[in-house]
Design an enzyme around this catalytic site. Sequence first.
Site, PDB file in Angstrom:
ATOM      1  N   TYR A 196       0.956  -1.252  -0.040  1.00  0.00           N
ATOM      2  CA  TYR A 196       0.160  -0.156   0.115  1.00  0.00           C
ATOM      3  C   TYR A 196       0.744   1.201   0.126  1.00  0.00           C
ATOM      4  O   TYR A 196       0.577   2.141  -0.853  1.00  0.00           O
ATOM      5  CB  TYR A 196      -0.957  -0.151   1.272  1.00  0.00           C
ATOM      6  CG  TYR A 196      -1.959   1.067   1.280  1.00  0.00           C
ATOM      7  CD1 TYR A 196      -3.196   0.809   0.815  1.00  0.00           C
ATOM      8  CD2 TYR A 196      -1.583   2.253   1.921  1.00  0.00           C
ATOM      9  CE1 TYR A 196      -4.332   1.816   0.892  1.00  0.00           C
ATOM     10  CE2 TYR A 196      -2.545   3.382   1.622  1.00  0.00           C
ATOM     11  CZ  TYR A 196      -3.697   2.821   1.339  1.00  0.00           C
ATOM     12  OH  TYR A 196      -4.840   4.273   1.453  1.00  0.00           O
ATOM     13  N   PHE A 206      -9.447  17.758 -24.836  1.00  0.00           N
ATOM     14  CA  PHE A 206     -10.096  16.562 -25.134  1.00  0.00           C
ATOM     15  C   PHE A 206     -11.568  16.529 -24.256  1.00  0.00           C
ATOM     16  O   PHE A 206     -11.416  17.072 -23.264  1.00  0.00           O
ATOM     17  CB  PHE A 206      -9.245  15.354 -24.643  1.00  0.00           C
ATOM     18  CG  PHE A 206     -10.010  13.905 -24.741  1.00  0.00           C
ATOM     19  CD1 PHE A 206     -10.199  13.460 -26.015  1.00  0.00           C
ATOM     20  CD2 PHE A 206     -10.207  13.189 -23.864  1.00  0.00           C
ATOM     21  CE1 PHE A 206     -10.909  12.239 -26.477  1.00  0.00           C
ATOM     22  CE2 PHE A 206     -10.769  12.028 -23.964  1.00  0.00           C
ATOM     23  CZ  PHE A 206     -11.216  11.730 -24.861  1.00  0.00           C
ATOM     24  N   ASP A 207     -12.376  15.734 -24.646  1.00  0.00           N
ATOM     25  CA  ASP A 207     -13.775  15.753 -24.286  1.00  0.00           C
ATOM     26  C   ASP A 207     -13.695  15.738 -22.462  1.00  0.00           C
ATOM     27  O   ASP A 207     -14.343  16.421 -21.869  1.00  0.00           O
ATOM     28  CB  ASP A 207     -14.531  14.527 -24.509  1.00  0.00           C
ATOM     29  CG  ASP A 207     -14.469  14.252 -26.181  1.00  0.00           C
ATOM     30  OD1 ASP A 207     -13.595  15.051 -26.610  1.00  0.00           O
ATOM     31  OD2 ASP A 207     -15.098  13.384 -26.681  1.00  0.00           O
ATOM     32  N   ASP A 246      -0.913  18.021 -21.783  1.00  0.00           N
ATOM     33  CA  ASP A 246      -1.640  16.888 -21.710  1.00  0.00           C
ATOM     34  C   ASP A 246      -0.883  15.713 -22.812  1.00  0.00           C
ATOM     35  O   ASP A 246      -0.829  15.964 -23.917  1.00  0.00           O
ATOM     36  CB  ASP A 246      -3.126  16.911 -22.472  1.00  0.00           C
ATOM     37  CG  ASP A 246      -4.099  15.565 -22.404  1.00  0.00           C
ATOM     38  OD1 ASP A 246      -3.399  14.484 -22.501  1.00  0.00           O
ATOM     39  OD2 ASP A 246      -5.173  15.685 -22.417  1.00  0.00           O
ATOM     40  N   ALA A 291      -0.674  12.727 -23.150  1.00  0.00           N
ATOM     41  CA  ALA A 291      -1.247  11.180 -23.599  1.00  0.00           C
ATOM     42  C   ALA A 291      -0.492  10.634 -24.824  1.00  0.00           C
ATOM     43  O   ALA A 291      -0.114   9.450 -24.829  1.00  0.00           O
ATOM     44  CB  ALA A 291      -2.760  11.193 -24.009  1.00  0.00           C
ATOM     45  N   LYS A 329      -2.094   5.389 -23.590  1.00  0.00           N
ATOM     46  CA  LYS A 329      -1.736   5.723 -24.967  1.00  0.00           C
ATOM     47  C   LYS A 329      -0.241   5.443 -25.044  1.00  0.00           C
ATOM     48  O   LYS A 329       0.037   4.292 -25.045  1.00  0.00           O
ATOM     49  CB  LYS A 329      -1.985   7.310 -25.394  1.00  0.00           C
ATOM     50  CG  LYS A 329      -3.503   7.262 -25.655  1.00  0.00           C
ATOM     51  CD  LYS A 329      -4.525   7.546 -24.518  1.00  0.00           C
ATOM     52  CE  LYS A 329      -5.726   8.100 -24.834  1.00  0.00           C
ATOM     53  NZ  LYS A 329      -6.459   8.185 -23.571  1.00  0.00           N
ATOM     54  N   HIS A 358     -23.362  10.435 -27.489  1.00  0.00           N
ATOM     55  CA  HIS A 358     -22.729   9.488 -28.412  1.00  0.00           C
ATOM     56  C   HIS A 358     -22.525   8.018 -27.618  1.00  0.00           C
ATOM     57  O   HIS A 358     -22.635   7.047 -28.472  1.00  0.00           O
ATOM     58  CB  HIS A 358     -21.383   9.771 -28.844  1.00  0.00           C
ATOM     59  CG  HIS A 358     -20.435  10.080 -27.757  1.00  0.00           C
ATOM     60  ND1 HIS A 358     -20.566  11.120 -27.031  1.00  0.00           N
ATOM     61  CD2 HIS A 358     -19.130   9.436 -27.460  1.00  0.00           C
ATOM     62  CE1 HIS A 358     -19.365  11.311 -26.273  1.00  0.00           C
ATOM     63  NE2 HIS A 358     -18.588  10.304 -26.523  1.00  0.00           N
TER      64      HIS A 358
HETATM   65  N1  F0G Z   1      -6.416  13.503 -23.058  1.00  0.00           N
HETATM   66  C1  F0G Z   1      -6.453  13.089 -24.343  1.00  0.00           C
HETATM   67  C2  F0G Z   1      -5.673  13.700 -25.283  1.00  0.00           C
HETATM   68  C3  F0G Z   1      -6.856  11.804 -24.645  1.00  0.00           C
HETATM   69  O1  F0G Z   1      -7.017  11.490 -25.796  1.00  0.00           O
HETATM   70  C4  F0G Z   1      -7.494  11.266 -23.498  1.00  0.00           C
HETATM   71  C5  F0G Z   1      -8.575   9.786 -23.910  1.00  0.00           C
HETATM   72  C6  F0G Z   1      -7.427  11.715 -22.290  1.00  0.00           C
HETATM   73  C7  F0G Z   1      -6.862  12.849 -21.792  1.00  0.00           C
HETATM   74  C8  F0G Z   1      -8.518  10.784 -21.143  1.00  0.00           C
HETATM   75  O2  F0G Z   1      -7.516   9.854 -20.759  1.00  0.00           O
HETATM   76  O3  F0G Z   1      -9.201   7.915 -21.105  1.00  0.00           O
HETATM   77  O4  F0G Z   1      -7.155   7.555 -19.563  1.00  0.00           O
HETATM   78  O5  F0G Z   1      -9.141   8.752 -19.058  1.00  0.00           O
HETATM   79  N2  F0G Z   1      -8.873   9.315 -25.152  1.00  0.00           N
HETATM   80  C9  F0G Z   1      -9.408   8.260 -25.191  1.00  0.00           C
HETATM   81  C10 F0G Z   1      -9.517   8.469 -26.853  1.00  0.00           C
HETATM   82  C11 F0G Z   1     -10.592   7.879 -24.548  1.00  0.00           C
HETATM   83  O6  F0G Z   1     -10.203   7.164 -27.373  1.00  0.00           O
HETATM   84  O7  F0G Z   1      -9.165   8.934 -27.673  1.00  0.00           O
HETATM   85  P1  F0G Z   1      -8.200   8.489 -20.024  1.00  0.00           P
END
Ligand code: F0G
Length: 465
Positions: free
Chosen positions: A79, A131-132, A221, A223, A264, A455
């Site tokens: 832990y 990102f969304d 960000d 990713a 990613k 969606h």
């Molecule tokens: N930032 C970016 C640029 C992303 O593409 C994503 C996720 C996230 C943050 C959020 O990360 O999924 O680990 O919580 N993108 C996925 C996609 C879901 O299909 O492009 P997460």
Amino acid sequence: MDIELNGIDGFAPPPFKIKSVEAIRLISREERERKINENGMNLFLLSSKDVYIDMLTDSGTSAMSDQQWAGIMTGDESYAGSGSFDHLASAVSDIMGFSYTLPAHQGRGAEQTFDKVLIKEGQIVPGNMHFDTTRAHIENVNGRAVDCVIDEAFDAGCELPFKGNIDIGKLEALVKKDPSRIAYILITATCNNGGGQPVSIENMRQTREISSKYKVPLFLDAARYAENAFFIKKREPGYADKRLREIAREMMSYMDGCIMSAKKDALVNIGGFIALNDKELYNRLAPVNVLMEGFPTYGGMSGRDMEAMAIGLYEGIDERYLAHRIGQVEYLAAKLDEAGVPLMKPFGGHAVYINGKEFMSHIPCENFPSQALCVECYLEGGIRGVEIGALLAGRDPDTGESICPKLDMMRLAAPRRVYMREHMDYVAEVVKSVFKRRNEIRGLDFEYESPIMRHFLSRLKWVEG
Ligand code: F0G
């Protein structure tokens, strides 16, 4: 010429061989019709066993290496004080140059902690294109996410090398108005919602200047930071002879820290983190992360996941791997381009983005042209892509009207180290045959509209006609 890096005909062979395989199966056309009808023309609702080639996302879908699987066995599940956390923090510090790492269960876990601490009500987070989930977390703490990407980003056919760049003029105008209203600036690299387009080092440097001038912190960000570094090497003057690790370090040197979805470019199926140098900020983030994610030495991950991530971070920035990966996306895109399929250009890093608006030019925005394309590609050959268009865009919160976004696309995301060249050939043939009969395809309408993030859960039906 180095064939390992440049390949033959521009396609680098995979720098790995296969040790374990997973069977896939194409169900019959009749079964596909039944499945998609039963699931309201929504590919998110399909069971993965009914999908043949799954290009829904590149997130959490990577194949791990034998070294990562070995790491799974040696993960330390303590832990507190887990050795696997030490390995992760040391990989982050070695590759990115940040002294403090806070693990999270995935990108949005990191976003939740981060925004809770950094954003005060009414504050703004400018960026290239959020990102969304990033946007949703900013709004969730009553902040405002503002996209300041260059205008060319919305022109699918415009071939600029760095279409993910921030418009520095737009950014400065926004920040200058009232710097105290800016919580932080966020660069997303590569820019997922803009077609996987990279951001140049020069643009990062200029953004840093704005951030320093107005004393507003700047974060990345991260990713897909490694894919972005690869594009910098290929496209930015002065970087061709630099190692990717050097480029990544330079990118990070302009940042106060980063938030990363490790699903990613760290080649793992789950995980994420926040990394930074400011001890005082770390001390504010850590207790919130304890609440939301877990103790600072595991933060929502198991020891084995952190171990695999520490190894994956190194594999994800390897140039031979990236040459193959980005080469594979380019290979598929080039095949479609040759056949006249309208695409987002230049080709992105993690996915091929088909311009659904132009592909289905006879279908109006409110009948979801890119979603119709996704459904048809499934019916044609069992391929699952994802709509990044009008269905995803949802409704304007003020008017209640459905938004008609400038970019309406179908994304075919390539999972890392999963599919082979033959799979890409197959996908290209399927899309090409849908393209040939595009004029016979109808649009879609709601059977049920889900109230939020529609969606994911909405159900659709073909327009009568
Ligand atoms: N930032 C970016 C640029 C992303 O593409 C994503 C996720 C996230 C943050 C959020 O990360 O999924 O680990 O919580 N993108 C996925 C996609 C879901 O299909 O492009 P997460």
